[in-house]
Design a protein around this motif. Structure first.
Motif, PDB file in Angstrom:
ATOM      1  N   TRP A 170       0.556  -0.981   0.115  1.00  0.00           N
ATOM      2  CA  TRP A 170       0.037  -0.246   0.305  1.00  0.00           C
ATOM      3  C   TRP A 170       0.984   1.530  -0.272  1.00  0.00           C
ATOM      4  O   TRP A 170       0.526   2.632  -0.429  1.00  0.00           O
ATOM      5  CB  TRP A 170      -0.495  -0.291   1.708  1.00  0.00           C
TER       6      TRP A 170
ATOM      7  N   ARG B 127       2.184   2.275  -3.931  1.00  0.00           N
ATOM      8  CA  ARG B 127       0.496   2.239  -4.599  1.00  0.00           C
ATOM      9  C   ARG B 127       1.105   3.800  -4.088  1.00  0.00           C
ATOM     10  O   ARG B 127       0.459   4.553  -5.272  1.00  0.00           O
ATOM     11  CB  ARG B 127      -0.658   1.174  -4.096  1.00  0.00           C
ATOM     12  N   ARG B 128       0.516   3.868  -2.697  1.00  0.00           N
ATOM     13  CA  ARG B 128       0.043   5.454  -2.892  1.00  0.00           C
ATOM     14  C   ARG B 128       1.570   6.739  -3.047  1.00  0.00           C
ATOM     15  O   ARG B 128       1.927   6.986  -3.919  1.00  0.00           O
ATOM     16  CB  ARG B 128       0.258   5.440  -1.073  1.00  0.00           C
TER      17      ARG B 128
END
Length: 77
Positions: A39, A42-43
């Motif tokens: 995550w 991805r951010r």
């Protein structure tokens, strides 16, 4: 608001995004959890794209009315 003023706004936005990316890189170095790593990456990918576009738009708006300035085809109407 003129395009010159808008250019400064884009520059400020790019600086904020860069700072956030630095913070996320630090978190990524400290994180061992595979899901958290996913995550975070991805951010970072999304924020990197946003920063790239902010920098491109900053340059475009700063020089838009200059003669001979080659405008980015991506932002042509």
């Amino acid at each position: 608001m003129t395009l010159q003023e808008l250019s400064k706004e884009y520059a400020q936005s790019a600086a904020v995004l860069l700072e956030r990316l630095r913070e996320l890189r630090q978190q990524l170095k400290k994180t061992q959890d595979a899901e958290a790593v996913f995550w975070l990456k991805r951010r970072m990918a999304v924020l990197s794209q946003m920063r790239k576009e902010a920098v491109e738009l900053e340059e475009l708006t700063a020089h838009y009315y200059e003669r001979g300035y080659w405008r980015n085809e991506k932002y042509r109407i």
